[in-house]
Design a protein around this motif. Structure first.
Motif, PDB file in Angstrom:
ATOM      1  N   ASP A 157      52.884  64.279 -20.688  1.00 15.19           N
ATOM      2  CA  ASP A 157      53.623  65.407 -21.257  1.00 15.19           C
ATOM      3  C   ASP A 157      52.555  66.395 -22.292  1.00 15.19           C
ATOM      4  N   ALA A 158      51.329  65.480 -22.626  1.00 15.38           N
ATOM      5  CA  ALA A 158      50.291  66.213 -23.379  1.00 15.38           C
ATOM      6  C   ALA A 158      49.051  65.638 -22.789  1.00 15.38           C
ATOM      7  N   ALA A 159      48.059  66.415 -22.941  1.00 10.15           N
ATOM      8  CA  ALA A 159      46.705  66.338 -22.801  1.00 10.15           C
ATOM      9  C   ALA A 159      45.780  66.598 -24.062  1.00 10.15           C
ATOM     10  N   LEU A 160      45.180  65.390 -24.637  1.00 17.37           N
ATOM     11  CA  LEU A 160      44.551  65.544 -25.758  1.00 17.37           C
ATOM     12  C   LEU A 160      42.949  65.655 -25.477  1.00 17.37           C
ATOM     13  N   PHE A 161      42.222  66.712 -25.793  1.00 20.69           N
ATOM     14  CA  PHE A 161      40.849  66.769 -25.331  1.00 20.69           C
ATOM     15  C   PHE A 161      40.000  66.840 -26.531  1.00 20.69           C
ATOM     16  N   ASP A 162      39.025  65.814 -26.332  1.00 19.28           N
ATOM     17  CA  ASP A 162      38.036  65.904 -27.097  1.00 19.28           C
ATOM     18  C   ASP A 162      37.160  67.275 -26.673  1.00 19.28           C
ATOM     19  N   LEU A 163      36.350  67.975 -27.696  1.00 23.11           N
ATOM     20  CA  LEU A 163      35.700  69.372 -27.301  1.00 23.11           C
ATOM     21  C   LEU A 163      34.416  69.304 -26.768  1.00 23.11           C
ATOM     22  N   ASP A 164      33.431  68.790 -27.495  1.00 26.21           N
ATOM     23  CA  ASP A 164      31.909  68.562 -27.259  1.00 26.21           C
ATOM     24  C   ASP A 164      31.676  67.696 -26.037  1.00 26.21           C
ATOM     25  N   GLY A 165      31.269  68.504 -24.603  1.00 27.58           N
ATOM     26  CA  GLY A 165      31.027  67.469 -23.850  1.00 27.58           C
ATOM     27  C   GLY A 165      32.069  67.103 -22.830  1.00 27.58           C
ATOM     28  N   VAL A 166      33.421  67.528 -23.229  1.00 28.45           N
ATOM     29  CA  VAL A 166      34.569  67.387 -22.358  1.00 28.45           C
ATOM     30  C   VAL A 166      35.059  69.069 -22.034  1.00 28.45           C
ATOM     31  N   LEU A 167      35.250  69.529 -22.649  1.00 27.84           N
ATOM     32  CA  LEU A 167      35.644  71.146 -22.522  1.00 27.84           C
ATOM     33  C   LEU A 167      34.361  72.005 -22.375  1.00 27.84           C
ATOM     34  N   THR A 168      33.366  71.900 -23.257  1.00 30.09           N
ATOM     35  CA  THR A 168      32.219  72.733 -23.390  1.00 30.09           C
ATOM     36  C   THR A 168      30.966  71.865 -23.305  1.00 30.09           C
ATOM     37  N   PRO A 169      29.931  72.463 -22.875  1.00 34.01           N
ATOM     38  CA  PRO A 169      28.636  71.791 -23.080  1.00 34.01           C
ATOM     39  C   PRO A 169      27.936  71.804 -24.330  1.00 34.01           C
ATOM     40  N   THR A 170      28.749  71.944 -25.343  1.00 34.15           N
ATOM     41  CA  THR A 170      28.653  71.978 -26.804  1.00 34.15           C
ATOM     42  C   THR A 170      27.426  70.590 -27.119  1.00 34.15           C
ATOM     43  N   ALA A 171      28.034  69.662 -26.421  1.00 35.16           N
ATOM     44  CA  ALA A 171      27.190  68.375 -26.688  1.00 35.16           C
ATOM     45  C   ALA A 171      25.506  68.752 -26.638  1.00 35.16           C
ATOM     46  N   GLU A 172      25.531  69.493 -25.488  1.00 33.49           N
ATOM     47  CA  GLU A 172      23.849  69.856 -25.535  1.00 33.49           C
ATOM     48  C   GLU A 172      23.236  70.542 -26.762  1.00 33.49           C
ATOM     49  N   VAL A 173      23.903  71.398 -27.220  1.00 32.16           N
ATOM     50  CA  VAL A 173      23.543  72.121 -28.443  1.00 32.16           C
ATOM     51  C   VAL A 173      23.583  71.171 -29.538  1.00 32.16           C
ATOM     52  N   HIS A 174      24.551  70.120 -29.661  1.00 26.83           N
ATOM     53  CA  HIS A 174      24.479  69.448 -30.719  1.00 26.83           C
ATOM     54  C   HIS A 174      23.310  68.412 -30.717  1.00 26.83           C
ATOM     55  N   MET A 175      23.170  67.832 -29.382  1.00 25.49           N
ATOM     56  CA  MET A 175      21.831  66.997 -29.250  1.00 25.49           C
ATOM     57  C   MET A 175      20.554  67.838 -29.604  1.00 25.49           C
ATOM     58  N   SER A 176      20.465  69.048 -29.076  1.00 27.99           N
ATOM     59  CA  SER A 176      19.202  69.745 -29.593  1.00 27.99           C
ATOM     60  C   SER A 176      19.175  70.013 -31.164  1.00 27.99           C
ATOM     61  N   ALA A 177      20.190  70.261 -31.868  1.00 22.66           N
ATOM     62  CA  ALA A 177      20.080  70.170 -33.137  1.00 22.66           C
ATOM     63  C   ALA A 177      19.807  69.010 -33.905  1.00 22.66           C
ATOM     64  N   TRP A 178      20.591  67.954 -33.473  1.00 30.89           N
ATOM     65  CA  TRP A 178      20.180  66.661 -34.048  1.00 30.89           C
ATOM     66  C   TRP A 178      18.905  66.217 -33.830  1.00 30.89           C
ATOM     67  N   ALA A 179      18.203  66.417 -32.645  1.00 28.74           N
ATOM     68  CA  ALA A 179      17.028  66.009 -32.423  1.00 28.74           C
ATOM     69  C   ALA A 179      15.814  66.654 -33.379  1.00 28.74           C
ATOM     70  N   ARG A 180      15.974  68.005 -33.429  1.00 24.75           N
ATOM     71  CA  ARG A 180      15.258  68.849 -34.262  1.00 24.75           C
ATOM     72  C   ARG A 180      15.268  68.290 -35.809  1.00 24.75           C
ATOM     73  N   MET A 181      16.515  68.172 -36.158  1.00 25.01           N
ATOM     74  CA  MET A 181      16.716  67.903 -37.676  1.00 25.01           C
ATOM     75  C   MET A 181      15.980  66.331 -37.848  1.00 25.01           C
ATOM     76  N   PHE A 182      16.269  65.428 -37.003  1.00 26.40           N
ATOM     77  CA  PHE A 182      15.893  63.953 -37.309  1.00 26.40           C
ATOM     78  C   PHE A 182      14.465  63.859 -37.048  1.00 26.40           C
ATOM     79  N   SER A 183      14.014  64.682 -35.869  1.00 24.40           N
ATOM     80  CA  SER A 183      12.614  64.439 -35.746  1.00 24.40           C
ATOM     81  C   SER A 183      11.714  64.760 -36.660  1.00 24.40           C
ATOM     82  N   ASP A 184      11.964  66.043 -37.218  1.00 22.70           N
ATOM     83  CA  ASP A 184      11.268  66.651 -38.363  1.00 22.70           C
ATOM     84  C   ASP A 184      11.515  65.807 -39.662  1.00 22.70           C
TER      85      ASP A 184
END
Length: 239
Positions: free
Chosen positions: A7-34
Motif C-alpha cells: 500500500d505504500a512505497a517509501l523512497f530514499d531520495l539521493d541516488g534513488v529518485l534523483t542523481p543528487t548523490a553525484e552532487v553530494h559526492m562531489s561536495a564531500w570530495a571537495r570538502m574532505f580533499s581540501d
C-alpha cells in the motif's frame, strides 16, 4: 513486482529518485580533499570513503565516521557553526554550502526510470513518501519538479525535530509509513545506500529493495535488500 501486495512505497531520495548523490559526492570530495590536504594527511579522500563512511548517514554522523577512519578527532561543535570552523558540524556545514552552490547553479533532473515508477504507482493507488537523511530534501524535490508527488517527506529536519534516530535505524521509515496511514508490513523501502537497506531490514517492512547506483548489488543484499535493481523502471508491475 506485484504492487497490489503493498500500500505504500517509501523512497530514499539521493541516488534513488534523483542523481543528487553525484552532487553530494562531489561536495564531500571537495570538502574532505581540501581539509585532509591542509592537515597534511597522507591518505587522500577517495570515492570508497563515501560509500564506506558517508553514504546514507545523517551529515554530521558522516563527517564523524570519515574523520574516525583517519584517526582525526575534532570537537562536535554546534549545527550553528560557521562553515569555516573546524568542528564536526562546521565541516558538515561546509559540505552543505558546497552542495547548495552546485544544486542552485546546475539544477537536478530525476531519473527517467524513477519517474516512470512514480507514474505507475500513482495509477495503481500506492501511497508514496520520501525518507531522506538530508536536510536539503525539500529543495532537491522542488528543483527536480517532483515535490507535489509526495504528501509525506521525512528528512533530516523532521528527524531532528521529532528525535528520530537516523539510518541505519528504521525509525524514519516507520514514521513515514505512520504518516501515510499504512502499516509498515504493507510498505516497501527503496534504498541505494548500505545504511538505508540496513534501516529497512531492521524494521518490520513488507519488502526492502536495493537500488544499485554504486554500492554494489552483493553488498546491498548482504546488508538487507531482498530485491536489487539498477533502475526503478524494473519494478513496474502488471497490476
Amino acid at each position: 513486482m506485484q504492487w497490489d501486495n503493498y500500500d505504500a512505497a517509501l523512497f530514499d531520495l539521493d541516488g534513488v529518485l534523483t542523481p543528487t548523490a553525484e552532487v553530494h559526492m562531489s561536495a564531500w570530495a571537495r570538502m574532505f580533499s581540501d581539509f585532509l590536504t591542509a592537515r597534511g594527511v597522507s591518505q587522500p579522500y577517495t570515492e570508497d570513503d563515501y560509500f564506506a563512511h558517508i553514504d546514507g548517514r545523517p551529515r554530521y554522523e558522516g563527517v564523524a565516521a570519515m574523520l574516525a577512519s583517519r584517526g582525526i578527532e575534532l570537537p562536535h561543535g554546534s549545527p550553528e557553526d560557521s562553515p569555516s570552523v573546524e568542528t564536526v558540524c562546521g565541516l558538515g556545514n561546509r559540505k552543505n554550502e558546497l552542495f547548495t552552490e552546485v544544486l542552485r547553479s546546475e539544477g537536478i533532473t530525476a531519473y527517467a526510470g524513477s519517474l516512470a515508477l512514480l507514474d505507475h504507482l500513482e495509477q495503481v493507488g500506492v501511497k508514496m513518501a520520501v525518507v531522506s537523511s538530508s536536510k536539503n530534501a525539500p529543495e532537491v524535490l522542488r528543483a527536480a519538479g517532483i515535490a507535489d508527488r509526495f504528501p509525506v517527506v521525512v528528512d533530516g529536519v523532521v528527524a531532528t525535530e521529532r528525535g528520530l534516530p537516523g539510518k541505519p535505524r528504521p525509525d524514519t521509515y516507520t514514521h513515514a509509513a505512520e504518516q501515510l496511514g499504512v502499516p509498515s508490513t504493507r510498505s516497501v523501502v527503496l534504498e541505494d545506500a548500505v545504511s538505508g537497506v540496513q534501516a529497512g531490514a531492521a524494521g518490520d517492512f513488507g519488502l526492502v529493495v536495493g537500488v544499485d547506483r554504486g554500492a554494489g548489488a552483493e553488498s546491498l543484499r548482504r546488508h538487507g535488500a531482498e530485491v536489487v535493481v539498477s533502475d526503478l523502471a524494473e519494478l513496474i508491475g502488471d497490476n
